[in-house]
Design a protein around this motif. Sequence first.
Motif, PDB file in Angstrom:
ATOM      1  N   PHE A 118      -1.438   9.305  -5.418  1.00 54.12           N
ATOM      2  CA  PHE A 118      -0.961   8.196  -4.601  1.00 54.12           C
ATOM      3  C   PHE A 118      -1.887   6.989  -4.612  1.00 54.12           C
ATOM      4  O   PHE A 118      -1.460   5.886  -4.293  1.00 54.12           O
ATOM      5  CB  PHE A 118      -0.696   8.670  -3.174  1.00 54.12           C
ATOM      6  N   ARG A 119      -3.158   7.201  -4.985  1.00 55.05           N
ATOM      7  CA  ARG A 119      -4.022   6.016  -5.074  1.00 55.05           C
ATOM      8  C   ARG A 119      -3.528   5.103  -6.204  1.00 55.05           C
ATOM      9  O   ARG A 119      -3.839   3.921  -6.222  1.00 55.05           O
ATOM     10  CB  ARG A 119      -5.470   6.410  -5.299  1.00 55.05           C
TER      11      ARG A 119
ATOM     12  N   PHE B 279      -3.161   7.789   0.779  1.00 50.59           N
ATOM     13  CA  PHE B 279      -3.965   7.682  -0.435  1.00 50.59           C
ATOM     14  C   PHE B 279      -3.712   6.397  -1.217  1.00 50.59           C
ATOM     15  O   PHE B 279      -4.540   5.996  -2.027  1.00 50.59           O
ATOM     16  CB  PHE B 279      -3.774   8.913  -1.317  1.00 50.59           C
ATOM     17  N   ARG B 280      -2.571   5.759  -0.987  1.00 46.59           N
ATOM     18  CA  ARG B 280      -2.380   4.477  -1.675  1.00 46.59           C
ATOM     19  C   ARG B 280      -3.381   3.451  -1.157  1.00 46.59           C
ATOM     20  O   ARG B 280      -3.648   2.461  -1.835  1.00 46.59           O
ATOM     21  CB  ARG B 280      -0.951   3.985  -1.485  1.00 46.59           C
TER      22      ARG B 280
ATOM     23  N   GLY C 259      -5.849  -7.447  -0.776  1.00 45.20           N
ATOM     24  CA  GLY C 259      -4.869  -8.189   0.007  1.00 45.20           C
ATOM     25  C   GLY C 259      -5.188  -8.253   1.491  1.00 45.20           C
ATOM     26  O   GLY C 259      -6.033  -9.016   1.918  1.00 45.20           O
ATOM     27  N   ARG C 260      -4.514  -7.386   2.273  1.00 45.83           N
ATOM     28  CA  ARG C 260      -4.673  -7.459   3.717  1.00 45.83           C
ATOM     29  C   ARG C 260      -5.464  -6.268   4.241  1.00 45.83           C
ATOM     30  O   ARG C 260      -5.034  -5.572   5.159  1.00 45.83           O
ATOM     31  CB  ARG C 260      -3.306  -7.426   4.378  1.00 45.83           C
TER      32      ARG C 260
ATOM     33  N   SER D  31       4.992  -3.797  11.340  1.00 44.93           N
ATOM     34  CA  SER D  31       3.656  -3.725  10.753  1.00 44.93           C
ATOM     35  C   SER D  31       3.602  -2.661   9.657  1.00 44.93           C
ATOM     36  O   SER D  31       4.392  -1.732   9.619  1.00 44.93           O
ATOM     37  CB  SER D  31       2.628  -3.403  11.834  1.00 44.93           C
TER      38      SER D  31
ATOM     39  N   GLY E  79      -4.910  -3.748   9.716  1.00 40.08           N
ATOM     40  CA  GLY E  79      -5.035  -2.630  10.665  1.00 40.08           C
ATOM     41  C   GLY E  79      -3.817  -2.325  11.510  1.00 40.08           C
ATOM     42  O   GLY E  79      -3.915  -1.669  12.535  1.00 40.08           O
ATOM     43  N   GLY E  80      -2.646  -2.761  11.132  1.00 39.82           N
ATOM     44  CA  GLY E  80      -1.467  -2.475  11.953  1.00 39.82           C
ATOM     45  C   GLY E  80      -0.925  -1.076  11.755  1.00 39.82           C
ATOM     46  O   GLY E  80      -1.387  -0.349  10.886  1.00 39.82           O
ATOM     47  N   TRP E  81       0.023  -0.661  12.538  1.00 42.50           N
ATOM     48  CA  TRP E  81       0.711   0.614  12.296  1.00 42.50           C
ATOM     49  C   TRP E  81       2.146   0.472  12.754  1.00 42.50           C
ATOM     50  O   TRP E  81       2.924   1.322  12.708  1.00 42.50           O
ATOM     51  CB  TRP E  81       0.015   1.795  12.968  1.00 42.50           C
TER      52      TRP E  81
ATOM     53  N   GLY F  92      -6.076   0.431  -5.864  1.00 44.81           N
ATOM     54  CA  GLY F  92      -6.748  -0.843  -6.086  1.00 44.81           C
ATOM     55  C   GLY F  92      -7.070  -1.023  -7.545  1.00 44.81           C
ATOM     56  O   GLY F  92      -7.823  -1.891  -7.927  1.00 44.81           O
TER      57      GLY F  92
ATOM     58  N   TYR G 243      -0.631   4.187  -6.507  1.00 45.42           N
ATOM     59  CA  TYR G 243       0.382   3.316  -5.910  1.00 45.42           C
ATOM     60  C   TYR G 243      -0.228   2.301  -4.959  1.00 45.42           C
ATOM     61  O   TYR G 243       0.482   1.608  -4.253  1.00 45.42           O
ATOM     62  CB  TYR G 243       1.440   4.148  -5.176  1.00 45.42           C
ATOM     63  N   GLY G 244      -1.552   2.279  -4.914  1.00 42.21           N
ATOM     64  CA  GLY G 244      -2.208   1.324  -4.030  1.00 42.21           C
ATOM     65  C   GLY G 244      -2.186  -0.045  -4.656  1.00 42.21           C
ATOM     66  O   GLY G 244      -1.324  -0.397  -5.440  1.00 42.21           O
ATOM     67  N   GLY G 245      -3.192  -0.832  -4.355  1.00 41.33           N
ATOM     68  CA  GLY G 245      -3.243  -2.152  -4.983  1.00 41.33           C
ATOM     69  C   GLY G 245      -3.253  -3.220  -3.924  1.00 41.33           C
ATOM     70  O   GLY G 245      -3.044  -4.381  -4.189  1.00 41.33           O
ATOM     71  N   ASN G 246      -3.546  -2.812  -2.685  1.00 45.44           N
ATOM     72  CA  ASN G 246      -3.537  -3.769  -1.594  1.00 45.44           C
ATOM     73  C   ASN G 246      -4.948  -4.078  -1.119  1.00 45.44           C
ATOM     74  O   ASN G 246      -5.136  -4.827  -0.189  1.00 45.44           O
ATOM     75  CB  ASN G 246      -2.776  -3.178  -0.423  1.00 45.44           C
ATOM     76  N   LYS G 247      -5.913  -3.445  -1.758  1.00 50.38           N
ATOM     77  CA  LYS G 247      -7.266  -3.564  -1.223  1.00 50.38           C
ATOM     78  C   LYS G 247      -7.759  -5.006  -1.161  1.00 50.38           C
ATOM     79  O   LYS G 247      -8.459  -5.376  -0.234  1.00 50.38           O
ATOM     80  CB  LYS G 247      -8.239  -2.732  -2.050  1.00 50.38           C
TER      81      LYS G 247
END
Lengths: 204, 204
Positions: free
Chosen positions: A188-189, B188-189, A197-198, B103, A202-204, B193, A191-195
């Motif tokens: 799943f890492r 894990f996403r 970005g925002r 959010s 910290g929202g949920w 990054g 599928y990340g790519g937001n590091k």
Amino acid sequence: MSYLGVGVSPGNVPVYHGSDLKVVDRRVRVAELVLRSVICSLALVAAVLVATDTQVKEIFTIRKKAKFTDMKALVFLVVANGIAAAYSLIHILRCVVSMIRGSVLFNKPLAWVIFSGDQVMAYMTVAAVGSAAQSAAFAKLGEPELQWMKICDMYGKFCNQVGEGIASSVVVGLSMVVVSGLSAFSLFRLYGGNKGGRKTSGGW
Amino acid sequence: MSYLGVGVSPGNVPVYHGSDLKVVDRRVRVAELVLRSVICSLALVAAVLVATDTQVKEIFTIRKKAKFTDMKALVFLVVANGIAAAYSLIHILRCVVSMIRGSVLFNKPLAWVIFSGDQVMAYMTVAAVGSAAQSAAFAKLGEPELQWMKICDMYGKFCNQVGEGIASSVVVGLSMVVVSGLSAFSLFRLYGGNKGGRKTSGGW
């Protein structure tokens, strides 16, 4: 985001900070290799312990033989451990090859295959341990309300060996759960790519 | 890598492509909400079905009453389903609040808490179903080698209702497994990054 501190100046000491994927990846892979080795060996031990377990008892003139096939849960446990051992062996080879080649897992389809396989194996071993533990509890304690007798009073040695097999399987199950967590991380890492970005929203 | 197509021109139709985290996040959250609702309701159904199940049988002059506390595996099943229902209810509220607020989950500690909780719940429900299914198999089929009788021949209505409870729990367990996959994805996403980096290296 690109690799920081990797491959830039080959002679340098590796930089250990959060975004260094290569270092994280190496640690994950070492942990995975250790856990898969534990799983492979203990699953084999558990399967052999339970499958080779027999005890013959003579009651008056009747010879009775206890074996693991008398209880379906133990058959399930042996099969599950056998599959887990074979499965882990394949992955140990994969881990070793990838460590030698020094490559990082970026192949999404392969990561999905590993993740799915690990999930199936983890839940299978946990279910096998659950049902074998339940059967062992019946064998050890009986169930007076249902007039099921404590067969461990009769087959003490048989029950002890099964107990050792179940204990070994518990460790296999727990290790498999952790391994499936690691493979979830590895998948799943991707599928990340937001590091960049925002990161701090910290929202949920 | 930053959000593409989100928050850039607010009036536009959302762009549906792979890197649009907001859209992926919304879909994940809808799936999560549906699954958690299914878990909450079916876990409650299973717990009530098993916990309220009793049958009285008169054998000659002896009155015998079958209830779920006669079998430890059924007690475990009721407790596990009760916990799963309460746990899911909390998360349904969380999902609804976060959907209203619009959010996206970027809070790593919270993602870890959700992931860990989901993992525990998933393995607990699978283990509970495994052991209850094992007990049900003994009750239904007996175990002639161990002289454990088929108590379902005696308590037919009781057994049927337990069977319905177990069937319901199987769905709860499977849904919980999928939800724990979703929360693994959500966690894990955040550790990714690399998408802009070596996306196509494909090594393993």
